[in-house]
Design an enzyme around this catalytic site. Sequence first.
Site, PDB file in Angstrom:
ATOM      1  N   GLY A 125       0.804  -1.214   0.000  1.00 49.22           N
ATOM      2  CA  GLY A 125       0.000   0.000   0.000  1.00 49.22           C
ATOM      3  C   GLY A 125       0.834   1.259   0.000  1.00 49.22           C
ATOM      4  O   GLY A 125       0.335   2.346   0.298  1.00 49.22           O
ATOM      5  N   GLY A 126       2.121   1.121  -0.340  1.00 45.44           N
ATOM      6  CA  GLY A 126       2.973   2.299  -0.439  1.00 45.44           C
ATOM      7  C   GLY A 126       3.189   3.022   0.874  1.00 45.44           C
ATOM      8  O   GLY A 126       3.569   4.191   0.878  1.00 45.44           O
ATOM      9  N   SER A 205       5.238  -5.457  -2.302  1.00 43.96           N
ATOM     10  CA  SER A 205       5.385  -4.027  -2.529  1.00 43.96           C
ATOM     11  C   SER A 205       5.932  -3.332  -1.276  1.00 43.96           C
ATOM     12  O   SER A 205       7.041  -3.648  -0.845  1.00 43.96           O
ATOM     13  CB  SER A 205       4.054  -3.429  -2.984  1.00 43.96           C
ATOM     14  OG  SER A 205       4.221  -2.141  -3.510  1.00 43.96           O
TER      15      SER A 205
END
Length: 556
Positions: A125-126, A205
């Site tokens: 989710g960055g 991520s």
Amino acid sequence: MRAVLSFAFQVLSTIIIFLASTGTCVQIAVSLTYTEYVGTALGNGVSQWLGLRYAAPPVGALRFAPPQDPPVYSEPQPAINHGNWCVRRPGKGLTSEDCLFLDVYAPTNATTDSKLPVFVFIQGGGFNDNANPNLNGTGLIKASSNSIVVVTLNYRVGPYGFLANRKQAVANNGLRDQRKALEWVQKYISRFGGNPDHVVLGGASAGAASVAYHMMADKDGKRKLFHAAAAESVSFGTVLTVDQAQYQYDNLVNRLGCASSDSAASLACLRSKSQKEIADKDSDIPYPGSSTAPIYMWSPVIDGDFVTDYPYSAFKTGKFTRNIPVIFGDDTNGGAGFAPSRISSLKDSNQFIKDNFPAITAGQLDTLNKLYPNPQASSCPSMGCWRGQAGSVYGEMRYMCPGLYLNDAFDHYNDRYQKGTSSWAYRWNVEDKDQIAAGLGVPHIVELNAIFGPSNIYYGGQVPKSYRPGGTNAAAVQVIQGYWVSFIKTFDPNTLRWAGSAEWKAWKSGDTAASARHQRLLFGTGGKTAMEEISRDSGLGVRCEFLQSIGISLWQ
């Protein structure tokens, strides 16, 4: 009323315990030192405990503070619903600041003596969102023939997890949340049948970047919160120091009317605001000197405590957890979904990269322009005709080349004579016709749908239709689950791999040191697998060598 509820929980526990096998079975009611949680036996050989608090609600005085121990409850607590997930801005799904929950999935017949391998997964989710909350571990457990335990978790993001202030606010609380969850696993997972001495840490991520940060934080290997790692699309974004990130704090307090020469007073003012008030004022702003806000503004910072160096620097100098087996990989078109459609010129493309990596120089951009010629240049000028080129640069700069760098680092620093220290690499090139038609190619962390299984993704985008049972890529799901289960159970993806799938050779492998080659597993459409070589003089090899050489100067 409380007595009635207590009696109801006792009856429920008795019923489900009766259905489970006898002896020291992990019962549906599991007692921890701070409470008892009552979960659910699903009837398919898997039991789940949802919404377990691993830390105190980070609200009030605990907003912007490191995670604290969970509260004590004298009455049994139902563990039948997922906990709130952490977001930067409220309004979608079951979200709240009170969000430090985890889920446990375990075989119903596991016992407290089972010592099953444990897979702990950190979502992405960055660092600005919980992008994959409530992933269901049932698919992986079934793929393992009911022989592993799976844990997923939420952690604070945005300003709640990554606010930085020179004097008052502790930085990197989102990472500290994750560590708190890993400590919870060490303390309690045996009560669910898991082995705290056999934990594989996974992530995608920003979750994969988190795996790298935990490796950096345990550079002397003393914490031993995990014993192997498998990460999809490790993200090396821009990393600021606390001092450099001060502008983000100053901007937020100014917008909320909390500006003060007394940093304690400004922080207290922030804590007095509602989540909605903060959300209304918490907009992305550009890095100093840039024109447009980056894709992800709030991120980990170098605080001299949890994060002491840039990732590229730490892994270059060997300051990370060594001598553990690791998997790192990426998708063929990992940057395709990030470049905006407005990019219609070389100037636009360069500005997009500079907006996200503000330390990049004009000379470095010139080199990138030569390394990444635009195959769509003949269609210019037209809207988005440089988008593909910008996405290629961003994808390899932020995801693919950092992942391969980590493979190199582990290959260099691991004890080659110590069993179980191999480094494996992969590329996910499984094409879905709908994603291809949308111009996404094989996009960022799409393999997450296959690892957990297409019916086990609760939130975070559309599951490719071809991954579902009967689809053209259903076999790819079985194949990657075979490798992952094998790695989780044996620290080697080959031991229990799916019949007919390729032997996954180590990143640097060969008959002799002189003949060793860099190789990664290629996952293809329809479940096909093969090894592919990456030579230093190939296109990707040359591009990554340059990007890796400038990574520290880009604050990565």
